[in-house]
Design an enzyme around this catalytic site. Structure first.
Site: not given
Length: 230
Positions: A175, A209, A122
């Site tokens: 995600d 995610h 991320s």
């Protein structure tokens, strides 16, 4: 750890897992927003080759605009998560210099930069891409999970020594935080910056995610291929 870590602020506190034999390579892995290096250290320990040192630094705690200025571990400020959101340019550049300081510290202490893989998840993956592409030292590769390329408009080219940088990009196809299409757009952008044959984009069905065992198996294979035993 040997050497003077105090000149490398992130290294003094980092989660560092030594290899089980003489360390001839390293993986530096950057966590995501609001996290610490601990969780990724545990995950990476399961796929750690015995000659590879793993370093998981912790981001500083700063006010984050995206989270109503609340104080969170973050590598730089985030104003939004769309490709056209304003970006914290000075914060991104400062964070990249801090990561380059870790790479330089390892090189001074016997692990050359071309035996170092930089990675992250991320926001940490975003920083690892930016750092690698602006780094004046040749790296072994980059692992970019569920992320994007910060300051993407500033990249006509990568620094010369990383034109042939192997990049493994992985993204979950459900995600909701950093949509897969941002990852796919990033992969296309990367192919215009480095040798396109060096960019691998893997999509994982049903993955939000987050990470999954299949993704970590791909990361393990990438590390073993690029950081073989000397």
């Amino acid at each position: 750890m040997c050497g003077n870590n105090m000149s490398v602020p992130l290294l003094a506190e980092a989660m560092t897992m030594s290899g089980k034999e003489k360390e001839t390579a390293a993986v530096i892995f950057l966590h995501g927003l609001g996290d610490t290096g601990h969780g990724w250290a545990e995950t990476l320990a399961k796929i750690q080759p015995s000659h590879v040192k793993i370093i998981c630094p912790h981001a500083p705690i700063i006010p984050v605009t995206l989270n109503m200025r609340s104080m969170l571990p973050a590598w730089f400020d985030l104003m939004g998560l769309s490709p056209d959101s304003p970006e914290d340019e000075s914060g991104i550049k400062r964070a990249a210099e801090n990561i380059k300081a870790i790479i330089e510290h390892e090189a001074r202490n016997g692990i050359p930069s071309n035996r170092i893989i930089l990675g992250g998840f991320s926001q940490g993956g975003a920083l690892s891409l930016y750092t690698a592409l602006t780094c004046q030292h040749p790296l072994a590769g980059v692992v970019a999970l569920s992320c994007w390329l910060p300051l993407h408009k500033s990249f006509p080219s990568a620094s010369g020594c990383n034109k042939n940088l192997p990049i493994l990009q992985c993204h979950g196809d459900i995600d909701a935080m950093v949509p897969r299409q941002f990852g796919a757009m990033t992969a296309e952008k990367l192919k215009s910056i480095v040798n396109p044959q060096m960019v691998t984009f893997k999509s994982f069905p049903g993955l939000p995610h987050s990470s999954c065992p299949e993704e970590m198996a791909a990361v393990k294979e990438f590390i073993e291929k690029l950081l073989p035993r000397v």
